[in-house]
Write an enzyme that holds these catalytic residues in place. Sequence first.
Site, PDB file in Angstrom:
ATOM      1  N   ASP A 168    -129.410  11.528 102.331  1.00  0.00           N
ATOM      2  CA  ASP A 168    -128.309  11.116 103.139  1.00  0.00           C
ATOM      3  C   ASP A 168    -127.189  11.736 102.151  1.00  0.00           C
ATOM      4  OD1 ASP A 168    -129.528  10.607 105.365  1.00  0.00           O
ATOM      5  OD2 ASP A 168    -129.725   8.460 104.572  1.00  0.00           O
ATOM      6  N   ASP A 212    -133.327  14.134 110.704  1.00  0.00           N
ATOM      7  CA  ASP A 212    -131.973  13.735 110.438  1.00  0.00           C
ATOM      8  C   ASP A 212    -131.473  14.741 109.166  1.00  0.00           C
ATOM      9  OD1 ASP A 212    -133.321  11.961 111.276  1.00  0.00           O
ATOM     10  OD2 ASP A 212    -132.143  10.244 110.978  1.00  0.00           O
TER      11      ASP A 212
HETATM   12  N1  GLY Z   1    -131.552   7.588 110.141  1.00  0.00           N
HETATM   13  C1  GLY Z   1    -130.199   8.129 110.594  1.00  0.00           C
HETATM   14  C2  GLY Z   1    -130.029   7.748 111.982  1.00  0.00           C
HETATM   15  O1  GLY Z   1    -130.267   6.618 112.264  1.00  0.00           O
HETATM   16  O2  GLY Z   1    -129.820   8.534 112.785  1.00  0.00           O
END
Ligand code: GLY
Length: 397
Positions: free
Chosen positions: A118, A176
């Site tokens: 992330d 994601d």
């Molecule tokens: N895992 C990232 C989101 O909640 O979109």
Amino acid sequence: MKNLLVSLLICVTCFFPFVELLAGAKKEKVNVNRIFDNASQQYLNLKNEIKNDNVFPKTYDKHMQRLKTSTSEWWCSGFYPGTLFYLYKETGNKDLYIEGLRMLKLLESEQYNMNTHDIGFMMYCSYGNANKIAPMPAYRDILINSANSLISRFNPKVGCIKSHNSAPDDFIVIIDNMMNLELLFWATQATGDSTYYNIAVSHANMTLKNHFRPDNSLYHGLNYDPETGKVKHYQAGQGFSETSAWARGQSWGLYGYTMMYRFTKDKKYLDQAVRIADFIFNHPNMPDDLIPYWDFNAPDIPDALRDASAAAINCSALLELSQYVPQKLSHKYYRIAEKILLALSSPEYTAKVGTNGGFILKHSVGNIPSGTEVDMPLTYADYYYIEALCRYKALNE
Ligand code: GLY
């Protein structure tokens, strides 16, 4: 005479929709400046809620009337500063900028964080936005270090960057992760080193091959064999089930493949973004106001919770996608995006100034399976909503 009349009729019927569409595209229906002013007020309220503590806003619990915060390691830490920078750019309010710079200092150490995929969200939404306002060598170095941290998670046998940390014989990738690739494209542009670009393309290609179902909906997660690159199994992740279409997952895909086309101009990414948009906006379970249920297959539709964050991401992505497709589709996407903005800016989704702990939007869904941030405000809903408004305003100028 009859031939002349027929020709005239054809001419008028062909031309009229074009004129009407052009006129429609110019007519701005959303009062962006008023929204930016109110949103800025809200973010100054949020700043006061934080009270100069060294923490990042996460959400607001309206029942407990309490702000929930995180440290810089939380995947969302970049969204609050990123939104402050967008709002500063639109309003010129220096207090927003100063608060954004304060948060950057708190985020700085994350450039070396190799424990998360992330880092693209965390560093590009924050430092990336700051660097667009006032480019600085220090920001550049931090972003390049962050990109190096991200590519440390790349496995050439799988062709992907690892998302979640897992057992050595597992290799989990979630949709994601497409969003983190923007940092890598920036890094190649900044350094001239194509390593970052090539890793981003490899990851996107493997995701294109393995993450989509025949109807173009997306699995949230996949587990690859790290030695062979074969898919071991699919994961429900934050969705209702392994076979359901988790709303925000579809949104990350739409945004991710639109962004891939921006940097590569490879038509296969554009085509995939259009297919994802088709899935989302033609889905029979999409409500009229275009704010999706948290999962397109949630069992309690029409009583299921809506997810404003997915709507905001869709909106920002569509405004970009509208720039890459032929005119008729472009107008369609613009109109859909405008309709989403109208819904999000209505009292149903926009909090009154002075409420909602300082967050701009209400009613997002973080993670239903783990019971966290359910029907709450979220920093990323605000971030992509404000980004969408910036894009909408730029298109209308
Ligand atoms: N895992 C990232 C989101 O909640 O979109």
